[in-house]
Design an enzyme around this catalytic site. Structure first.
Site, PDB file in Angstrom:
ATOM      1  N   ARG A  11       2.255  -6.373   7.738  1.00  0.00           N
ATOM      2  CA  ARG A  11       3.724  -6.285   7.738  1.00  0.00           C
ATOM      3  C   ARG A  11       4.191  -5.214   6.749  1.00  0.00           C
ATOM      4  NH1 ARG A  11       5.286 -10.632  10.775  1.00  0.00           N
ATOM      5  NH2 ARG A  11       3.877 -12.398  10.604  1.00  0.00           N
ATOM      6  N   ASP A  72      -6.925  -5.219   3.245  1.00  0.00           N
ATOM      7  CA  ASP A  72      -6.355  -5.677   1.985  1.00  0.00           C
ATOM      8  C   ASP A  72      -6.716  -4.604   0.977  1.00  0.00           C
ATOM      9  OD1 ASP A  72      -4.814  -7.732   0.660  1.00  0.00           O
ATOM     10  OD2 ASP A  72      -6.553  -7.989  -0.607  1.00  0.00           O
ATOM     11  N   ARG A 191      -7.837   3.888   2.178  1.00  0.00           N
ATOM     12  CA  ARG A 191      -7.591   3.340   3.515  1.00  0.00           C
ATOM     13  C   ARG A 191      -8.165   4.273   4.582  1.00  0.00           C
ATOM     14  NH1 ARG A 191      -2.944   2.738   2.606  1.00  0.00           N
ATOM     15  NH2 ARG A 191      -3.273   0.797   1.489  1.00  0.00           N
TER      16      ARG A 191
HETATM   17  P1  IMP Z   1      -1.722  -6.022   0.351  1.00  0.00           P
HETATM   18  O1  IMP Z   1      -2.989  -5.343   0.752  1.00  0.00           O
HETATM   19  O2  IMP Z   1      -0.741  -6.090   1.463  1.00  0.00           O
HETATM   20  O3  IMP Z   1      -1.969  -7.300  -0.353  1.00  0.00           O
HETATM   21  O4  IMP Z   1      -0.981  -5.128  -0.734  1.00  0.00           O
HETATM   22  C1  IMP Z   1      -1.501  -3.971  -1.196  1.00  0.00           C
HETATM   23  C2  IMP Z   1      -0.641  -3.439  -2.331  1.00  0.00           C
HETATM   24  O5  IMP Z   1      -1.460  -2.541  -3.078  1.00  0.00           O
HETATM   25  C3  IMP Z   1       0.554  -2.627  -1.847  1.00  0.00           C
HETATM   26  O6  IMP Z   1       1.712  -3.390  -1.714  1.00  0.00           O
HETATM   27  C4  IMP Z   1       0.670  -1.566  -2.935  1.00  0.00           C
HETATM   28  O7  IMP Z   1       1.370  -2.118  -4.028  1.00  0.00           O
HETATM   29  C5  IMP Z   1      -0.780  -1.352  -3.354  1.00  0.00           C
HETATM   30  N1  IMP Z   1      -1.383  -0.274  -2.537  1.00  0.00           N
HETATM   31  C6  IMP Z   1      -2.366  -0.387  -1.605  1.00  0.00           C
HETATM   32  N2  IMP Z   1      -2.648   0.804  -1.046  1.00  0.00           N
HETATM   33  C7  IMP Z   1      -1.825   1.684  -1.623  1.00  0.00           C
HETATM   34  C8  IMP Z   1      -1.617   3.079  -1.444  1.00  0.00           C
HETATM   35  O8  IMP Z   1      -2.226   3.760  -0.599  1.00  0.00           O
HETATM   36  N3  IMP Z   1      -0.688   3.645  -2.236  1.00  0.00           N
HETATM   37  C9  IMP Z   1       0.016   2.932  -3.167  1.00  0.00           C
HETATM   38  N4  IMP Z   1      -0.107   1.634  -3.349  1.00  0.00           N
HETATM   39  C10 IMP Z   1      -1.030   1.004  -2.589  1.00  0.00           C
END
Ligand code: IMP
Length: 210
Positions: A11, A72, A191
């Site tokens: 999301r 994640d 990613r």
């Molecule tokens: P989740 O994987 O949805 O639990 O959240 C990952 C969180 O890590 C994001 O909301 C960002 O705060 C941080 N994050 C992950 N990948 C990136 C990126 O490519 N750039 C900046 N922040 C990132």
């Protein structure tokens, strides 16, 4: 089921855009969670990126009968013992008068800079980590990882990307992640690397009709 149809189970609009852009050149028909409003939230309660990615992809595949991909990811900062880590999205979350005040990107970055106040540049090393999981409708699983090394700046810079991009300095170019174009970021990001590794195995993983 349409050939090569996959559900991107996130999301997070920033992630969704990056993953959709990277998959645009593949012969995959990409659906998002907006196509499945009935799907609930998955609690990201695993202590590892891999555990949370698998949990999200399993839930999406089980409840839709589609191939599902979920990631994640987060920021691991050496001087903070690996924080914010799996809590990256919720780093600035706090409870006030019994109410949960969610963090946002700006609040997360502000907390990070505060925690690192006084830490010299040489000790602000960090990396973005990403675990990416794919789960097939018949329950087979793929898991890959990607990492992006750099350091945490003293102040934000740049307006591209999302999350911690304005305060993350890419070790290769010396630029803040938010100064990179989407193509430059995807080519070197955690990613991008995790998805590339997943796609290498995709042809073998995909079984029409499974
Ligand atoms: P989740 O994987 O949805 O639990 O959240 C990952 C969180 O890590 C994001 O909301 C960002 O705060 C941080 N994050 C992950 N990948 C990136 C990126 O490519 N750039 C900046 N922040 C990132």
């Amino acid at each position: 089921m349409q050939k090569n149809q996959v559900l991107l189970a996130t999301r997070n609009q920033g992630k969704l855009k990056e993953l959709s852009d990277m998959l645009a050149s593949c012969k995959l028909s990409v659906l998002g969670l907006q196509n499945f409003p009935e799907l609930g939230e998955v609690e990201e309660d695993s202590p590892t990126f891999a555990g949370n990615a698998l949990k999200k992809a399993r839930y999406a595949a089980e409840h839709t009968g589609l191939y599902a991909i979920a990631d994640d990811s987060g920021l691991v900062v050496d001087a903070l013992g690996g924080a914010p880590g799996v809590r990256s999205a919720r780093y600035a979350e706090r409870v006030e008068n019994g109410c949960l005040i969610p963090g946002n990107d700006a609040a997360n970055m502000a907390r990070l800079l505060k925690e690192l106040d006084g830490v010299p540049m040489a000790e602000r090393t960090a990396r973005f980590c990403c675990a990416m999981a794919a789960v097939s409708p018949d329950g087979r699983e793929l898991l890959t990882e990607g990492f992006w090394g750099g350091s945490i700046a003293l102040a934000p810079k740049g307006s591209n990307g999302f999350g911690y991009d304005p305060v993350f300095i890419d070790s290769q170019s010396g630029l803040h992640a938010a100064e990179l174009s989407p193509e430059e970021k995807n080519a070197r990001s955690h990613r991008g690397k995790a998805l590339a590794a997943l796609l290498v195995q995709w042809t073998e993983f995909w079984r029409p009709g499974s």
